[in-house]
Design an enzyme around this catalytic site. Structure first.
Site, PDB file in Angstrom:
ATOM      1  N   ASP A   1      35.465  29.953  46.146  1.00 35.04           N
ATOM      2  CA  ASP A   1      36.802  29.834  45.567  1.00 35.04           C
ATOM      3  C   ASP A   1      37.661  29.000  46.500  1.00 35.04           C
ATOM      4  OD1 ASP A   1      38.648  32.251  47.102  1.00 35.04           O
ATOM      5  OD2 ASP A   1      36.475  32.360  47.233  1.00 35.04           O
TER       6      ASP A   1
ATOM      7  N   TYR B   1      34.803  44.408  42.478  1.00 29.39           N
ATOM      8  CA  TYR B   1      35.114  43.026  42.828  1.00 29.39           C
ATOM      9  C   TYR B   1      34.515  42.008  41.858  1.00 29.39           C
ATOM     10  CZ  TYR B   1      36.289  45.196  47.316  1.00 29.39           C
ATOM     11  OH  TYR B   1      36.837  45.993  48.290  1.00 29.39           O
TER      12      TYR B   1
ATOM     13  N   PHE C   1      29.838  41.526  52.346  1.00 27.17           N
ATOM     14  CA  PHE C   1      31.265  41.302  52.159  1.00 27.17           C
ATOM     15  C   PHE C   1      31.629  39.920  52.709  1.00 27.17           C
ATOM     16  CE2 PHE C   1      31.033  45.841  51.551  1.00 27.17           C
ATOM     17  CZ  PHE C   1      31.841  46.019  50.429  1.00 27.17           C
TER      18      PHE C   1
ATOM     19  N   HIS D   1      37.955  35.955  44.070  1.00 24.84           N
ATOM     20  CA  HIS D   1      37.127  35.715  45.251  1.00 24.84           C
ATOM     21  C   HIS D   1      35.640  35.650  44.906  1.00 24.84           C
ATOM     22  CE1 HIS D   1      38.039  34.973  49.318  1.00 24.84           C
ATOM     23  NE2 HIS D   1      37.967  36.180  49.840  1.00 24.84           N
TER      24      HIS D   1
ATOM     25  N   ASN E   1      37.325  32.748  54.310  1.00 23.93           N
ATOM     26  CA  ASN E   1      36.679  33.493  55.382  1.00 23.93           C
ATOM     27  C   ASN E   1      35.161  33.527  55.292  1.00 23.93           C
ATOM     28  OD1 ASN E   1      39.021  34.098  56.794  1.00 23.93           O
ATOM     29  ND2 ASN E   1      39.416  35.946  55.601  1.00 23.93           N
TER      30      ASN E   1
END
Length: 218
Positions: free
Chosen positions: A93, A14, A66, A19, A114
């Site tokens: 972001d 990632y 996460f 993100h 989120n």
């Protein structure tokens, strides 16, 4: 003390995704100030002193929970250091801003991000500033989840590097001078390529003036 939290997901897969742009900003701050990351229960943290000596004390935070559980890393740190929402800056972001835009916002809803959603849920309020880094809406045919977890394209590298540099500068101003000055200094940031100016139209030649015949014309 101030907390600057960069949102992202742990794991090398990632690291260069859209993100994780919040992580890129706090990594730049840690590099700039020679800080070392240390592992906490649900986060990696690095303590820095920002600005002229003695400097403002700032704790950089990369949640390791996460994205969707970011509040689990942030809320205990705020409680431990007895800090309020004004002492927290979340670097995130932002799908609703074009790639190349940087802006501060104080409070407000999560806008579908989120990580911010979970921080709001666990803090029980929305009253903390965010530094939003634009990543564009997904192209046609892309799901949002696929877009935010997609990697930066090579042609985006130059603007991304400048966004990260300016994002780190913006976080420093927030930590040392406050939100209002940071907003005034950075909310106009727009690194999108400017369109080439259209060439000016050729001036129209005025019609020739009629002239009386001279002797040679008769």
């Amino acid at each position: 003390m101030k907390l600057v939290v960069g949102l992202g997901n742990p794991g090398t897969q990632y690291a260069q995704t859209r993100h994780n742009v919040g992580w890129l900003v706090v990594d730049e701050l840690a590099r700039r100030w020679g800080a070392t990351w240390r592992k906490e229960k649900d986060a990696e943290t690095a303590e820095v002193r920002v600005g002229p000596a003695p400097g403002a004390k700032v704790l950089l935070v990369k949640p390791q929970t996460f994205m969707n559980a970011s509040g689990k890393a942030v809320q205990p740190l705020l409680a431990f250091y007895k800090l309020g929402g004004d002492d927290l800056l979340v670097v995130q972001d932002d799908l609703d801003s074009p790639f190349g835009l940087l802006k501060f916002r104080m409070g407000g809803r999560h806008g579908g991000q989120n990580g911010v959603r979970d921080i709001i849920r666990l803090l029980g309020h929305e009253a903390f500033p965010r530094l939003k880094v634009g990543i564009n809406r997904p192209p046609a045919g892309w799901a949002v989840s696929d877009w935010v977890l997609s990697r930066w394209r090579p042609e985006e590298a130059t603007i991304l590097a400048e966004l990260v540099r300016l994002g780190a500068n913006a976080a420093e101003v927030w930590a040392t001078a406050g939100l209002t000055e940071a907003q005034q200094g950075f909310n106009g940031t727009d690194l999108r390529p400017k369109p080439e100016p259209k060439p000016a139209p050729e001036p129209e030649m005025p019609p020739a003036e009629p002239h009386a015949p001279d002797a040679a014309d008769i």
